[in-house]
Scaffold this motif. Structure first.
Motif, PDB file in Angstrom:
ATOM      1  N   GLN A 179      28.388  35.124  46.820  1.00  0.00           N
ATOM      2  CA  GLN A 179      29.528  34.671  46.024  1.00  0.00           C
ATOM      3  C   GLN A 179      29.832  35.660  44.902  1.00  0.00           C
ATOM      4  N   LYS A 180      28.794  36.115  44.215  1.00  0.00           N
ATOM      5  CA  LYS A 180      28.991  37.080  43.128  1.00  0.00           C
ATOM      6  C   LYS A 180      29.554  38.390  43.661  1.00  0.00           C
ATOM      7  N   PHE A 181      29.019  38.827  44.797  1.00  0.00           N
ATOM      8  CA  PHE A 181      29.469  40.097  45.373  1.00  0.00           C
ATOM      9  C   PHE A 181      30.939  40.017  45.773  1.00  0.00           C
ATOM     10  N   MET A 182      31.345  38.922  46.447  1.00  0.00           N
ATOM     11  CA  MET A 182      32.725  38.800  46.895  1.00  0.00           C
ATOM     12  C   MET A 182      33.685  38.655  45.722  1.00  0.00           C
ATOM     13  N   THR A 183      33.233  37.993  44.644  1.00  0.00           N
ATOM     14  CA  THR A 183      34.065  37.903  43.437  1.00  0.00           C
ATOM     15  C   THR A 183      34.282  39.284  42.832  1.00  0.00           C
ATOM     16  N   THR A 184      33.219  40.079  42.775  1.00  0.00           N
ATOM     17  CA  THR A 184      33.324  41.443  42.252  1.00  0.00           C
ATOM     18  C   THR A 184      34.237  42.289  43.128  1.00  0.00           C
ATOM     19  N   VAL A 185      34.072  42.157  44.451  1.00  0.00           N
ATOM     20  CA  VAL A 185      34.916  42.906  45.381  1.00  0.00           C
ATOM     21  C   VAL A 185      36.383  42.511  45.214  1.00  0.00           C
ATOM     22  N   GLY A 186      36.633  41.201  45.058  1.00  0.00           N
ATOM     23  CA  GLY A 186      37.999  40.741  44.880  1.00  0.00           C
ATOM     24  C   GLY A 186      38.658  41.334  43.648  1.00  0.00           C
ATOM     25  N   THR A 187      37.953  41.331  42.537  1.00  0.00           N
ATOM     26  CA  THR A 187      38.510  41.895  41.303  1.00  0.00           C
ATOM     27  C   THR A 187      38.687  43.396  41.419  1.00  0.00           C
ATOM     28  N   THR A 188      37.689  44.077  41.988  1.00  0.00           N
ATOM     29  CA  THR A 188      37.779  45.523  42.168  1.00  0.00           C
ATOM     30  C   THR A 188      38.929  45.895  43.099  1.00  0.00           C
ATOM     31  N   SER A 189      39.124  45.092  44.145  1.00  0.00           N
ATOM     32  CA  SER A 189      40.216  45.353  45.082  1.00  0.00           C
ATOM     33  C   SER A 189      41.570  45.225  44.403  1.00  0.00           C
ATOM     34  N   LEU A 190      41.716  44.208  43.548  1.00  0.00           N
ATOM     35  CA  LEU A 190      42.972  44.056  42.812  1.00  0.00           C
ATOM     36  C   LEU A 190      43.244  45.264  41.925  1.00  0.00           C
ATOM     37  N   ILE A 191      42.178  45.793  41.310  1.00  0.00           N
ATOM     38  CA  ILE A 191      42.327  46.958  40.440  1.00  0.00           C
ATOM     39  C   ILE A 191      42.754  48.180  41.251  1.00  0.00           C
ATOM     40  N   ALA A 192      42.032  48.445  42.333  1.00  0.00           N
ATOM     41  CA  ALA A 192      42.328  49.622  43.151  1.00  0.00           C
ATOM     42  C   ALA A 192      43.679  49.485  43.852  1.00  0.00           C
ATOM     43  N   ALA A 193      43.962  48.285  44.376  1.00  0.00           N
ATOM     44  CA  ALA A 193      45.200  48.080  45.123  1.00  0.00           C
ATOM     45  C   ALA A 193      46.426  48.241  44.235  1.00  0.00           C
ATOM     46  N   ALA A 194      46.346  47.780  42.999  1.00  0.00           N
ATOM     47  CA  ALA A 194      47.491  47.917  42.084  1.00  0.00           C
ATOM     48  C   ALA A 194      47.837  49.383  41.854  1.00  0.00           C
ATOM     49  N   SER A 195      46.827  50.222  41.687  1.00  0.00           N
ATOM     50  CA  SER A 195      47.071  51.656  41.473  1.00  0.00           C
ATOM     51  C   SER A 195      47.612  52.314  42.732  1.00  0.00           C
ATOM     52  N   VAL A 196      46.986  52.036  43.877  1.00  0.00           N
ATOM     53  CA  VAL A 196      47.420  52.652  45.141  1.00  0.00           C
ATOM     54  C   VAL A 196      48.842  52.226  45.490  1.00  0.00           C
TER      55      VAL A 196
END
Length: 437
Positions: free
Chosen positions: A129-146
């Motif tokens: 759960q912690k890992f997927m939450t971190t991945v979700g937030t990180t993905s939002l950060i990376a996806a917004a820039s890309v």
């Protein structure tokens, strides 16, 4: 395939899916505005997609337990094809149709999650759960820039959709070539189980009889799956009906107001940066990425923040301060003259979001009795879903009629109402402590 390899593949598929889904979030509203769609219709599309997800996810989890791998392949192919068509859509009716299809078929997380849980040890599930939450937030950060960079190209929206489609095809390749199916047998009612055992234990039957038995078993499993879905919907309604609203109304109101204001902010922020501050798409992406990174950073600093509230065992004071910062940040954002001021205002807003996400849930848990804690938390999720479902509709209506000032007032009033409720809780706590002394 060994369990470790299967686990890694499932993590890869889930993470790529989150990243692909995050890419469309910052680019769809600007594209819809460019083809003349109103903010209210954009809100309708957002709420429709989210509503379809709420309805279809339990169906996917219950009805495809016999062959999740095959269902996952169908889901990934449909999404890949639909995103290609969405990239070429320039009429709102087509966009509406494709978003409906995606709302129904975007079930990668719903199918991957249970498959992943089956490969984990009990002590590993919390880490997942912690890992997927971190991945979700990180993905939002990376996806917004890309996405911001790609959107500045000619036909940028089409390129973004094509990129998303490629990710889905990559996931399809992983599932098709490397992931083996391990069907999960769902729990059945006693009568169904007895019938299945009777059928499976029958001996001396010919091949035709065995095929008939297998067909009957499939029918039993299908009926059990449909029954399970209906029970889940009934259970959700029953949980909301059985909640003691006189006891929980204030903490549930805080959850609703927090999620409502946050959804309004996240949905409204890119259009405001573009329409009011004339910000380029790449800088809109950078700003959204910076806000996500700030929320993650303050999440890591939660221990340091908690050190200032050692005696706040009920989390009321921290919640009060969090909502105070929440409404103050929205107030400052509404008067920000340029991007530099927005950057400064986003830091306290990110801190308040990080704090309130945890403290509101703690308030709800502490208010509940031990034997009803799961029921109360499940009801909290329903309240949160209701807020995220209503917010885009209200936002679109307000933005079309009153513009940026109207949406700013909407956020301030919502957050301000939550602050008033928390202030009453804080004052009540102080009076109770004085009586105790």
């Amino acid at each position: 395939m060994d369990t470790s390899s299967r686990k890694k593949l499932l993590y890869a598929v889930a993470c790529l899916d989150i990243f692909a889904g995050s890419l469309i979030v910052p680019v769809l509203p600007p594209y819809l505005r460019s083809i003349g769609v109103s903010h209210f219709i954009i809100g309708v599309l957002t709420s429709l997609y989210f509503g379809l997800q709420l309805i279809s996810i339990p169906v996917a989890r219950s009805c495809f337990v016999e062959n999740r791998r095959y269902a996952l392949q169908i889901t990934l192919l449909v999404c890949a094809l639909t995103y290609v068509m969405l990239g070429s859509a320039n009429i709102i009716s087509y966009v509406f149709l494709y978003r409906v299809i995606l709302g129904i078929f975007s079930q990668t997380q719903a199918l991957c999650g249970p498959m992943l849980v089956e490969t984990l040890l009990p002590q590993e599930k919390a880490e997942m759960q912690k890992f997927m939450t971190t991945v979700g937030t990180t993905s939002l950060i990376a996806a917004a820039s890309v996405a911001g960079h790609i959107l500045e190209m000619r036909n940028g929206f089409r390129y973004v959709c094509s990129f998303i489609s490629i990710i889905y095809l990559l996931n399809y390749g992983i599932v098709y070539f490397f992931l083996q199916n391990t069907p999960h047998v769902p729990k059945k009612e006693k009568n169904d189980t007895a019938t299945e055992e009777q059928l499976s234990n029958s001996k001396g039957k010919n091949q035709k009889g065995k095929e008939k038995d297998e067909k009957q078993l499939k029918e039993i499993n299908t009926k059990a799956s449909v029954k399970s879905v209906l029970l889940k919907y009934v259970q959700s309604v029953t949980e909301l009906r059985d909640v003691n609203w006189e006891l929980y109304w204030d903490v549930y109101a805080l959850q609703f107001l927090f999620d409502f204001a946050l959804t309004v902010h996240l949905q409204n922020f890119p259009p405001v940066l573009r329409d009011v501050y004339n910000t380029a798409p790449r800088w809109i992406g950078y700003t959204a990425a910076m806000q996500g990174a700030a929320i993650v950073m303050f999440g890591f600093l939660s221990g340091w923040i908690n050190s200032f509230y050692k005696y706040d065992t009920n989390h009321i004071q921290k919640t009060y301060h969090g909502f105070g910062m929440y409404v103050l940040s929205f107030l400052c954002l509404s008067f920000a003259p340029n991007w530099n001021y927005i950057f400064v205002c986003l830091l306290p807003l990110s801190a308040s979001i990080s704090v309130l996400r945890s403290t509101i849930l703690e308030l709800i848990k502490q208010r509940s009795l031990h034997d009803k804690k799961k029921q109360v938390v499940d009801a909290e999720k329903s309240v949160s879903s209701a807020a995220r479902l209503c917010a885009p509709l209200v936002l679109g209506l307000v933005y079309d009629n009153y513009g940026f000032p109207g949406t700013s007032i909407l956020k301030i009033i919502t957050a301000g109402t939550a602050t008033v409720i928390t202030a009453k809780l804080f004052n009540s706590q102080g009076k109770d402590e004085k009586k105790t002394d």
